[in-house]
Design an enzyme around this catalytic site. Structure first.
Site, PDB file in Angstrom:
ATOM      1  N   CYS A   1       0.746  -1.347  -0.160  1.00  0.00           N
ATOM      2  CA  CYS A   1      -0.043  -0.043  -0.163  1.00  0.00           C
ATOM      3  C   CYS A   1       1.008   1.079  -0.008  1.00  0.00           C
ATOM      4  O   CYS A   1       1.348   1.525  -0.945  1.00  0.00           O
ATOM      5  CB  CYS A   1      -1.168  -0.188   1.171  1.00  0.00           C
ATOM      6  SG  CYS A   1      -2.320   1.025   1.057  1.00  0.00           S
TER       7      CYS A   1
ATOM      8  N   HIS B   1      -3.903  -5.310   0.663  1.00  0.00           N
ATOM      9  CA  HIS B   1      -3.276  -5.598   1.924  1.00  0.00           C
ATOM     10  C   HIS B   1      -3.490  -7.331   2.225  1.00  0.00           C
ATOM     11  O   HIS B   1      -4.596  -7.716   2.727  1.00  0.00           O
ATOM     12  CB  HIS B   1      -4.190  -4.883   3.065  1.00  0.00           C
ATOM     13  CG  HIS B   1      -3.606  -3.640   3.161  1.00  0.00           C
ATOM     14  ND1 HIS B   1      -2.774  -3.029   3.954  1.00  0.00           N
ATOM     15  CD2 HIS B   1      -4.440  -2.339   2.498  1.00  0.00           C
ATOM     16  CE1 HIS B   1      -2.840  -1.672   3.828  1.00  0.00           C
ATOM     17  NE2 HIS B   1      -3.569  -1.274   2.962  1.00  0.00           N
TER      18      HIS B   1
ATOM     19  N   GLU C   1      -1.987  -8.909   4.633  1.00  0.00           N
ATOM     20  CA  GLU C   1      -1.893  -9.236   5.817  1.00  0.00           C
ATOM     21  C   GLU C   1      -3.690  -8.999   6.719  1.00  0.00           C
ATOM     22  O   GLU C   1      -3.436  -9.729   7.630  1.00  0.00           O
ATOM     23  CB  GLU C   1      -1.284  -8.390   6.635  1.00  0.00           C
ATOM     24  CG  GLU C   1      -1.631  -7.072   6.964  1.00  0.00           C
ATOM     25  CD  GLU C   1      -1.593  -6.149   5.843  1.00  0.00           C
ATOM     26  OE1 GLU C   1      -2.398  -4.999   6.003  1.00  0.00           O
ATOM     27  OE2 GLU C   1      -1.202  -6.517   4.575  1.00  0.00           O
TER      28      GLU C   1
END
Length: 391
Positions: free
Chosen positions: A205, A318, A320
């Protein structure tokens, strides 16, 4: 002279039980009803009957014994785990590949603030790492050393030399000391790889946005996008070769689902369109576009890139969050979405294992993120669930 009366007929024979035991000597026959001694003919019949009875029993016993022996011969032997060593040789395990580092350590750069809009720590020098980035690395078999962006440069250099790869996180800071440190570490990554030390970098990001600015040397290269808290798909560039990329070991079905189901999480307000990316020679020479994604207004941005000459991968999404964040209701948490998280983690740590940097174990232990305590901040219902704060 009248004839003597004929002898009485012998008593009727009763059916013999199939498994009747032989009569022992001196025992009374169950068919005898008279106490008078038997006649010679009846004694002979009884003797013949007993002999036949004994013969049948012996044959039946012999057949049963042979059947049991045959069954035992066909049945495989029962082996308990404790007996395995006696029946088999010790298992042969392939030797470890000496070209790989099986104890990789990843450096994660901290970001200014406390990760919770100053609700947790108002110190001017505070910085944080969301625990989800740490868990992303750990779930693939690596450890983490925090690279605290505002610590003295000599300490930062020492820490970078302790790790086998670097991760740039999401965030908002695009100038000042943080930008300078990102650029500094990026140049270190390039130098290490140019010197023959395989040293991967994963940028997520904000990390993607900062690399775009640094490589293009254009502070205005980014465009605005409406992709805050937005689950979406990944659209693969036509005729792209996924070998040697983050997607190489994704299962075929998961690759297909990535382009048809919302398995990835976008959470950004800036990015770069494919047209602008392709019109920038510096970006095109350095990166190859792998995927694109659309924002809430159906505006398309570049979402995954890979460096052409370096082990550097950048996401405008993202990985994660799918497995380790719960603050945003739009984060995909399906089994497939979590598998995306795991595949990305496996790829990055697999890249880090190629690094031959082997510093002393004591220096690593002294700097691991295990020396810090994470703070739970998920009760606020937004943002991160857990952060490491450094002051």
């Amino acid at each position: 002279m009248p004839r003597p009366p004929p002898p009485p007929p012998p008593p009727p024979l009763r059916p013999k039980p199939l498994f009747a035991p032989p009569l022992s000597s001196g025992s009374t026959s169950p068919t005898t009803t008279s106490s008078s001694p038997p006649s010679s003919s009846s004694a002979s019949a009884s003797s013949s009957s007993t002999a036949a009875h004994n013969s049948d029993y012996l044959w039946i016993s012999l057949l049963i014994g042979l059947s049991k022996a045959a069954a035992q011969a066909k049945a495989p032997p029962r082996v308990s785990p404790c007996d395995a060593e006696e029946l088999h040789e010790a298992p042969t395990c392939l030797p470890a590949d000496v070209k790989l580092n099986y104890r990789p350590v990843i450096g994660i750069l901290s970001h200014p603030g406390d990760g919770a809009s100053d609700r947790l720590n108002k110190a001017a020098n505070a910085s944080y790492i969301a625990a989800s980035y740490v868990k992303l690395v750990e779930c693939a078999g690596a450890r983490v050393i925090p690279l605290i962006y505002n610590e003295p440069k000599d300490i930062l250099y020492k820490k970078v030399n302790l790790v086998n790869g670097v991760l740039f996180t999401g965030g908002w800071a695009k100038n000042g000391l943080y930008f300078e440190v990102v650029e500094l570490i990026f140049k270190i990554v390039l130098r290490k790889n140019d010197a023959g030390d395989y040293f991967p970098l994963l940028a997520i990001c904000l990390g993607f946005e900062l690399l775009s600015i640094i490589i293009s040397k254009d502070n205005r290269v980014l465009e605005e996008f409406n992709a805050g808290s937005h689950a979406s798909t990944l659209q693969f560039v036509k005729n792209i070769d996924i070998k040697e990329t983050v997607f190489q070991r994704f299962p075929p079905l998961l690759l297909k689902k990535l382009s048809t189901e919302c398995l990835i999480m976008q959470h950004h307000h800036y990015g770069i369109s494919p047209e602008r990316f392709q019109n920038n020679k510096r970006l095109c020479n350095f990166f190859e576009i792998l995927t694109t994604s659309a924002d809430k207004d159906n505006k398309v941005c570049v979402s995954t890139v890979k460096a052409r000459r370096y082990p550097i991968t950048a996401f405008q999404w993202h990985p994660e969050k799918n497995a380790f964040e719960w603050g945003l209701p739009t984060i995909p948490h399906s089994e497939d979405a979590v598998q995306v998280t795991q595949q990305v983690a496996n790829f990055f740590v697999r890249e880090a294992r190629k690094s031959m940097n082997r510093p002393s174990a004591r220096k690593i232990l002294d700097n691991l993120i295990y020396n810090y305590i994470p703070t739970y901040c998920g009760k606020a219902g937004k943002g991160f669930d857990e952060v490491y704060i450094f002051t």
